[in-house]
Design an enzyme around this catalytic site. Structure first.
Site, PDB file in Angstrom:
ATOM      1  N   LYS A  47      33.330  24.655  21.930  1.00 49.52           N
ATOM      2  CA  LYS A  47      34.143  25.930  21.397  1.00 49.52           C
ATOM      3  C   LYS A  47      34.887  26.410  22.158  1.00 49.52           C
ATOM      4  O   LYS A  47      35.193  26.347  23.456  1.00 49.52           O
ATOM      5  CB  LYS A  47      33.136  26.701  20.813  1.00 49.52           C
ATOM      6  N   TYR A 265      50.380  48.506  43.281  1.00 54.99           N
ATOM      7  CA  TYR A 265      50.168  49.842  42.516  1.00 54.99           C
ATOM      8  C   TYR A 265      49.111  50.716  42.843  1.00 54.99           C
ATOM      9  O   TYR A 265      48.059  50.554  43.355  1.00 54.99           O
ATOM     10  CB  TYR A 265      49.839  49.552  41.003  1.00 54.99           C
TER      11      TYR A 265
END
Length: 377
Positions: A47, A265
């Site tokens: 899957k 950041y």
């Protein structure tokens, strides 16, 4: 070919990141599990496009290794897999949505029927078309997610002669088998054993990867390994089989920051000395979670560069991350070199643990910007 460089070599040179998928290791993992489960059939769960690794390449490798039965989650995945493997037995775990029986029949797919309305709709379709089409019956043995309740299963055992189809598999799913010694697993085994004895002519399946590794009592007629095939440890704290994936990124730049400077950041981490930093072409847009970054308060993940483990420094951004390479010899890392985030001794599960998640989520989140390189198979 231009200037003596093949298209494959050119693509590797241009790739900002490379996801290598070892299909031979994948196939060997399936063979190992198949040997472990003895007379029980070993299926394969593919899957989410084979846990993100590409169903078009993974499914044929598993078929060639000997897998004949496959499990997907959605009808669309089943239709796609049928085109790849015309002869395989394919079950769709998420069951039968209203009005979809004709598509299941057309693609010769088997729904895992987990409710009385689903069973009724499949039976009505078979009766109307005058066909006996196989389907699994999904039982809820304690997970409370999908499947017939115990009472519904007992009623089905009494009335199954009224169905217009013959069940091809009785199945359930283990909720806690990845936690070694969890008593819920034994309780589910007891419930499942009691229920399936009422369907003695129908094959039974309970074991996922962890159940397959737990012991023969869980194997029944068919096991359904998933994460173990792809190199993840099926039981927490336990060992994995052969590693299947390797994630690498290019070094874009090597720079030097003075002591006390913020990196990335927010300046989440500050240098504690004069620091050499390698900037990698990899970020959260590529499926590498921000949570593997580091700060002054906590360490993050690491990368293997020039054969040495080097810590990430600062936050992971959308397309970039930074690695502290101060401990490497001068000149050991240069622009264009490759750094390894998963592989070369950094396991899939170890990387997932730093991210605060599980190997399943790491694999299925890896983006499509990586150059995917398949080996073997």
């Amino acid at each position: 070919m231009m200037h003596g460089i093949s298209p494959e070599e050119s693509a590797l040179r241009e790739a900002p990141s490379i996801l290598t998928i070892d299909l031979s290791a994948l196939a060997e993992n399936w063979r190992t599990l198949s040997r472990k489960c003895g007379r029980s059939e070993c299926a394969a769960v593919v899957k989410a496009s084979a846990y993100g690794l590409g169903i078009e390449r993974v499914a044929p490798a598993l078929w060639n290794a000997g897998a004949e039965t496959f499990f997907v989650a959605h009808l669309s995945e089943g239709v796609r897999l049928r085109e790849i493997l015309p002869q395989a037995v394919i079950y769709v775990l998420n069951g039968l949505l209203p009005g979809t029986a004709p598509t299941f029949a057309r693609s010769q797919l088997r729904p895992a029927l987990g409710s009385t309305p689903e069973i009724a709709e499949w039976s009505d379709f078979c009766a109307a078309e005058k066909v006996d089409l196989p389907a699994a019956i999904h039982l809820d043995t304690g997970m409370h997610r999908l499947g017939l309740s115990v009472d519904e299963t007992l009623r089905l055992a009494d009335t199954r002669r009224l169905l217009a189809f013959t069940p091809s598999l009785m199945m359930s799913h283990l909720a806690c088998a990845d936690e070694k010694g969890n008593p819920a697993t034994e309780r589910q085994l007891a419930v499942f054993t009691d229920l399936v004895r009422r369907f003695p002519d129908v094959p039974a399946s309970l074991a996922n990867s962890a159940g397959t590794m737990t012991g023969q009592d869980y194997h029944f007629d068919l096991v359904r390994p998933g994460i173990a095939l792809y190199g993840g440890a099926p039981i927490g704290g336990g060992a994995a089989l052969n590693p299947v994936v390797k994630l690498q990124a290019r070094v874009i730049q090597v720079l030097t920051a003075e002591r006390g400077e913020g990196v990335g950041y927010g300046g989440a981490e500050h240098t504690r000395r004069e620091t050499r930093i390698a900037t990698l072409s990899l970020g959260y847009a590529d499926g590498v979670f921000r949570s593997v970054g580091s700060s002054d308060a906590r360490p993050g993940a690491a990368a293997i560069i020039a054969g040495r483990r080097c810590p990430l420094i600062g936050r992971v951004s959308m397309d970039l991350m930074s690695v502290d390479v101060t401990e490497l010899p001068e000149g050991a890392v240069e622009r264009g070199d490759l750094a390894t985030l998963i592989g070369d001794g950094i396991t899939l599960d170890a990387f997932a643990a730093v991210a605060g998640t599980i190997s399943y989520e790491i694999l299925t989140s890896l983006g499509h910007r990586h150059l995917r390189r398949y080996l073997g198979g």
